[in-house]
Each structure stands twice: as C-alpha cells, then as structure tokens.
Design an enzyme around this catalytic site. Structure first.
Site, PDB file in Angstrom:
ATOM      1  CG  ASP A 174      -0.365   0.010   2.522  1.00 19.76           C
ATOM      2  OD1 ASP A 174       0.564   0.803   2.728  1.00 19.76           O
ATOM      3  OD2 ASP A 174      -0.807  -0.753   3.406  1.00 19.76           O
ATOM      4  CE  LYS A 175      -0.212   8.491  -1.452  1.00 17.57           C
ATOM      5  NZ  LYS A 175      -1.332   9.424  -1.708  1.00 17.57           N
TER       6      LYS A 175
END
Length: 328
Positions: A174-175
């Site tokens: 994820d980011k």
C-alpha cells in the site's frame, strides 16, 4: 505447432494480464488473423494476433501502460535504465513524474481505428516471438502506489522504474508501506507466488505505537480475527526485534493484513517494510532503485515455484470435477 490459450499468450507476451485479456477479447478488441477472437480460443505462434490495433509479438514489445491501451512514445527503442541488464541496480526517474509520453503515445493517434477494429493485420509472416523472461526486485518508497490508478494521483511503481518491457507487480504494497516488490513479465508467476495455498513466505519489519509484548506476539502468531474481512488470518511466524518492533512472516496476503491485525490487537502501525519474498531479499537496495534477479538466485526462485499452482481453489476444484467426470 502447439496451440495456447489466447489470454495466456497475451499475458506471456507482456501485453496484459490474463484477466485483462479476457476483458479485451469480450469487448472485441483482439483479432486473430483478422477475425474477432472468442473467449477460450487457442492460437498458434504463426498466427497474427492484433490487440487494440497493435500486432503482437512481431519484434515489438508492449510498453509500460499497455494494459490501459496506451503506449509510451519511443517505447520501441528506449534504452534500458543504467545497469538494468547486468544485475546492478538502476534508479528510476524523479518520483511523481510519469515516464515521458506514458500517458500519450503514438497509438493514441489511431484510437478511432482501434475502436472499430479496422486495424489491419501485419503483412509479415514471421511467427510471434515471446519476450525474454524478466524478474526485477524493486525497493518501493513510501508514497508510491502499485496500482495503475490512484485517487490521490500518486506516482506509480511502473512509471517510477521506467522499465522498457511491460512488467506486473507481484503482491502490492500500500501507499504508506515500503520495501521489496517483485515485478515480472511472466503472468503465471504472479498467481503462483501470491496463492496462499502455495505457502510462499513474505517477510516484513514493523514498528508499532506500543511496546511489543509476549501476549501480542502469541496472538499475532496464532491468527487474528478480522471482522471487517470476516476472516481469521493463517498462523504465521512473529519475532520481537525491539521495544516497539517486530518481524512477521506471512504466507497469505489479505488487504492491509498486518495493519488490520495490529489494530485488532490494540496498536497501530507506524512503519511497515517488506524485506523478503521467498528467497529474494531487499538487502541494501536503495529506495527507488531496482535490480535484475538472475543467476543462482533466479534458479532457486524458480525451483521453489516448481510445484506451485497458479489456479485459485475454485479453479482447482472445477478442474478436479472435470477430471472425475472424464474418468467415469
């Protein structure tokens, strides 16, 4: 000459994933010898396949972003990033800046002919040539996303490395997470690595906002009930590495799994880094750089995948059902 399913061939040629290939076939954007392709169709390498107006495998390589129907300008003769072909790491472009021409390429000019399937097949009788297998180890920084589209318009990992061959990420981060992401043009490898039934290890280093206790470790190791996913995580290996730090080895990859597990145990993740996938380690690879996986490391990786399946449990059960009915 042997035949191969069209969706598998498009994946092996680095054009798109099998799932995307099925969508393109259903929408009439794939032609075989000038005729719209059908779902489940098999093809030979000596046939002419056109996908979104571009002839597949005639000495051309799909550029990053080809899965979205856009081809980077100059992709056919773009040089490999420095060191990319000899096992050395190579730094991508400045983060936040997409590859030049990645969103607007030569094929945009022929969009109208692509939509109405008027693209003519190539006159060359040469058989399709599958690209050389590629496997990259990438150190994804925080703030970079793996998906092609992002609501925050964050830079994505494909634009970051600017590799000249279309590659897929294997297991997204994820980011807000960082660390090792494998990228390959071998579509089958993605599912073989990520299927939890194959039990391939992924190791992470985690920092949380509370001291790591023996009770916390035991609960994480046993498996945690995630109400929002209506799932209980599989047993895993957990080891304390500092007052608020621990290492965790997973064999499954649920959405934001480690963060959800920690929250269910009363704490929040402050830092999360993937440091290993199977036998491939992040090591001292710098943030934003990548390296080729090759030699003994690549051979060991492929050996670990020998008995792995790329099929989901549902697909495996369906295959078993077909085998049983064939034997009756």
């Amino acid at each position: 000459m042997m035949e191969e399913r069209l969706n598998k061939l498009l994946s092996a040629m680095g054009v798109c994933s099998r799932r995307e290939a099925d969508r393109l076939i259903e929408s009439g954007k794939v032609l075989v010898d000038g005729v719209p392709a059908k779902m489940g169709q098999k093809v030979r390498l000596d046939q002419t396949v056109v996908c979104r107006g571009k002839v597949v495998g005639r000495g051309e390589t799909a550029a990053p972003g080809a899965g979205s129907g856009k081809v980077a300008r100059g992709a056919g003769n773009r040089k490999v990033a420095q060191g990319a072909g000899n096992g050395k790491s190579a730094r991508g472009p400045e983060l936040g800046k997409p590859a030049q021409g990645a969103l607007r390429g030569k094929w945009d000019q022929g969009a109208e002919s692509v939509r109405d399937n008027t693209a003519a097949p190539a006159s060359s009788p040469r058989p399709m040539k599958k690209p050389r297998p590629v496997l990259l180890a990438v150190n994804k920084p925080k703030g970079v996303v793996c998906t092609a589209s992002d609501k925050d318009k964050a830079p994505n990992i494909v634009d970051m490395i600017q590799y000249p061959v279309r590659v897929y990420y294997v297991g997204r981060l994820d980011k807000d997470s960082e660390g090792l992401v494998l990228m390959t043009n071998q579509g089958d490898l993605v599912n073989k690595i990520m299927r939890s039934g194959n039990a391939h290890e992924k190791e992470y280093q985690v920092v949380v906002d509370r001291p790591v206790t023996a009770e916390f470790l035991a609960r994480m190791e046993k498996g945690v009930r995630l109400k929002e996913l209506d799932r209980t995580t599989l047993p895993c290996k957990v080891r304390k590495t500092g007052d608020k730090r621990f290492s965790i080895v997973l064999t499954q990859g649920l959405n934001r799994q480690i963060r959800r597990m920690c929250e269910a145990c009363g704490c929040h993740v402050r830092s999360l880094k993937r440091v290993r996938v199977m036998n491939i380690c992040l090591g001292d690879l710098k943030s934003g750089e990548y390296r080729q996986v090759e030699g003994a490391e690549y051979r060991e990786f492929m050996k670990l995948l020998e008995h792995s399946t790329s099929l989901s449990f549902r697909q495996q059960n369906a295959a078993r059902g077909r085998d049983q009915s064939d034997g009756e």
